[in-house]
Design a protein around this motif. Structure first.
Motif, PDB file in Angstrom:
ATOM      1  N   GLU A 109     -85.041   4.277  42.177  1.00 23.82           N
ATOM      2  CA  GLU A 109     -85.546   2.905  42.135  1.00 23.82           C
ATOM      3  C   GLU A 109     -85.724   2.408  40.699  1.00 23.82           C
ATOM      4  N   VAL A 110     -85.480   3.267  39.735  1.00 22.71           N
ATOM      5  CA  VAL A 110     -85.624   2.919  38.315  1.00 22.71           C
ATOM      6  C   VAL A 110     -84.371   2.190  37.850  1.00 22.71           C
ATOM      7  N   ASN A 111     -84.538   1.014  37.277  1.00 25.69           N
ATOM      8  CA  ASN A 111     -83.414   0.259  36.731  1.00 25.69           C
ATOM      9  C   ASN A 111     -83.385   0.477  35.222  1.00 25.69           C
ATOM     10  N   PRO A 112     -82.350   1.160  34.695  1.00 26.84           N
ATOM     11  CA  PRO A 112     -82.327   1.510  33.281  1.00 26.84           C
ATOM     12  C   PRO A 112     -81.833   0.396  32.350  1.00 26.84           C
ATOM     13  N   LEU A 113     -81.420  -0.733  32.900  1.00 22.41           N
ATOM     14  CA  LEU A 113     -80.958  -1.823  32.039  1.00 22.41           C
ATOM     15  C   LEU A 113     -82.097  -2.317  31.150  1.00 22.41           C
ATOM     16  N   PRO A 114     -81.793  -3.015  30.082  1.00 25.26           N
ATOM     17  CA  PRO A 114     -82.857  -3.607  29.267  1.00 25.26           C
ATOM     18  C   PRO A 114     -83.716  -4.558  30.104  1.00 25.26           C
ATOM     19  N   PRO A 115     -84.946  -4.837  29.676  1.00 31.47           N
ATOM     20  CA  PRO A 115     -85.825  -5.734  30.425  1.00 31.47           C
ATOM     21  C   PRO A 115     -85.139  -7.075  30.706  1.00 31.47           C
ATOM     22  N   HIS A 116     -85.266  -7.523  31.945  1.00 31.45           N
ATOM     23  CA  HIS A 116     -84.630  -8.780  32.337  1.00 31.45           C
ATOM     24  C   HIS A 116     -85.303  -9.380  33.562  1.00 31.45           C
ATOM     25  N   TRP A 117     -85.033 -10.650  33.755  1.00 33.07           N
ATOM     26  CA  TRP A 117     -85.443 -11.358  34.956  1.00 33.07           C
ATOM     27  C   TRP A 117     -84.193 -11.551  35.809  1.00 33.07           C
ATOM     28  N   ARG A 118     -84.371 -11.536  37.142  1.00 37.51           N
ATOM     29  CA  ARG A 118     -83.262 -11.883  38.022  1.00 37.51           C
ATOM     30  C   ARG A 118     -83.801 -12.673  39.203  1.00 37.51           C
ATOM     31  N   CYS A 119     -83.061 -13.689  39.565  1.00 36.42           N
ATOM     32  CA  CYS A 119     -83.473 -14.586  40.644  1.00 36.42           C
ATOM     33  C   CYS A 119     -83.022 -14.015  41.988  1.00 36.42           C
TER      34      CYS A 119
ATOM     35  N   PRO B 182     -81.060   4.468  27.907  1.00 31.91           N
ATOM     36  CA  PRO B 182     -79.607   4.668  27.730  1.00 31.91           C
ATOM     37  C   PRO B 182     -79.067   5.741  28.663  1.00 31.91           C
ATOM     38  N   PHE B 183     -77.835   5.552  29.120  1.00 30.29           N
ATOM     39  CA  PHE B 183     -77.176   6.495  30.017  1.00 30.29           C
ATOM     40  C   PHE B 183     -77.029   7.865  29.370  1.00 30.29           C
ATOM     41  N   ALA B 184     -76.936   7.907  28.039  1.00 26.34           N
ATOM     42  CA  ALA B 184     -76.760   9.173  27.319  1.00 26.34           C
ATOM     43  C   ALA B 184     -77.905  10.146  27.595  1.00 26.34           C
ATOM     44  N   VAL B 185     -79.061   9.637  28.005  1.00 25.62           N
ATOM     45  CA  VAL B 185     -80.190  10.499  28.343  1.00 25.62           C
ATOM     46  C   VAL B 185     -79.819  11.406  29.518  1.00 25.62           C
ATOM     47  N   PHE B 186     -78.978  10.906  30.411  1.00 27.39           N
ATOM     48  CA  PHE B 186     -78.674  11.595  31.656  1.00 27.39           C
ATOM     49  C   PHE B 186     -77.475  12.532  31.561  1.00 27.39           C
ATOM     50  N   MET B 187     -76.382  12.062  30.974  1.00 29.35           N
ATOM     51  CA  MET B 187     -75.164  12.870  30.943  1.00 29.35           C
ATOM     52  C   MET B 187     -74.676  13.162  29.536  1.00 29.35           C
ATOM     53  N   GLY B 188     -75.509  12.962  28.546  1.00 36.67           N
ATOM     54  CA  GLY B 188     -75.125  13.261  27.170  1.00 36.67           C
ATOM     55  C   GLY B 188     -74.402  12.112  26.500  1.00 36.67           C
ATOM     56  N   LEU B 189     -74.244  12.201  25.193  1.00 40.64           N
ATOM     57  CA  LEU B 189     -73.632  11.140  24.420  1.00 40.64           C
ATOM     58  C   LEU B 189     -72.186  10.861  24.826  1.00 40.64           C
ATOM     59  N   LYS B 190     -71.481  11.881  25.278  1.00 45.48           N
ATOM     60  CA  LYS B 190     -70.087  11.696  25.687  1.00 45.48           C
ATOM     61  C   LYS B 190     -69.939  11.642  27.213  1.00 45.48           C
ATOM     62  N   GLY B 191     -71.057  11.664  27.929  1.00 49.83           N
ATOM     63  CA  GLY B 191     -71.011  11.594  29.380  1.00 49.83           C
ATOM     64  C   GLY B 191     -70.431  12.810  30.049  1.00 49.83           C
TER      65      GLY B 191
END
Length: 140
Positions: free
Chosen positions: A74-84, A124-133
């Protein structure tokens, strides 16, 4: 599946920041053979929630936007944002002002005046699968 859910939340066509993040992650996930891991995790979480069990993610899985869009976390890793929730308009906040979506002030949609939902944690996605994914993800 990821793109379909993203379009439900963010509209069609998707904003570039969203489609770019999804494509970056999917390329890494699929090209390194981890697609089946995501599909299994999706099916396990869906079955559990359909049966009434509470499911929460832990660890770095929250940095994967694909995991968010496939219902694994349920965690959204995108930068802070609003969505309608009505017209699917989205607006990203200045990343230096807010630590996460929870910190955003209330804002009405400039298109339809609906109170917008606040989301995003700037992970950042790199936290999960590393800098090169290429690091093997552990979906827990």
């Amino acid at each position: 599946m990821s793109f379909a859910r993203a379009r439900e939340l963010y509209g069609d066509p998707l904003p570039e920041a969203i489609s770019g993040r999804l494509q970056l992650e999917l390329d890494s996930i699929i090209n390194n053979g981890f697609g089946v891991l995501y599909l299994i995790a999706h099916k396990l979480v869906k079955k559990s929630t359909d049966d009434g069990y509470l499911v929460g993610s832990r660890g770095s899985v929250g940095s994967s936007f694909v995991a968010t869009m496939t219902g694994i976390t349920e965690v959204n890793p995108l930068p802070p944002h609003w969505r309608c929730p009505e017209c699917r308009f989205s607006e990203f906040a200045d990343g230096n002002l807010y630590g996460g979506g929870f910190d955003l002030p209330d804002q009405n949609c400039p298109n339809c005046a609906t109170l917008m939902e606040k989301d995003g944690h700037n992970i950042p996605f790199a936290v999960f699968m590393g800098l090169k994914g290429t690091r093997c993800p552990i979906l827990t």
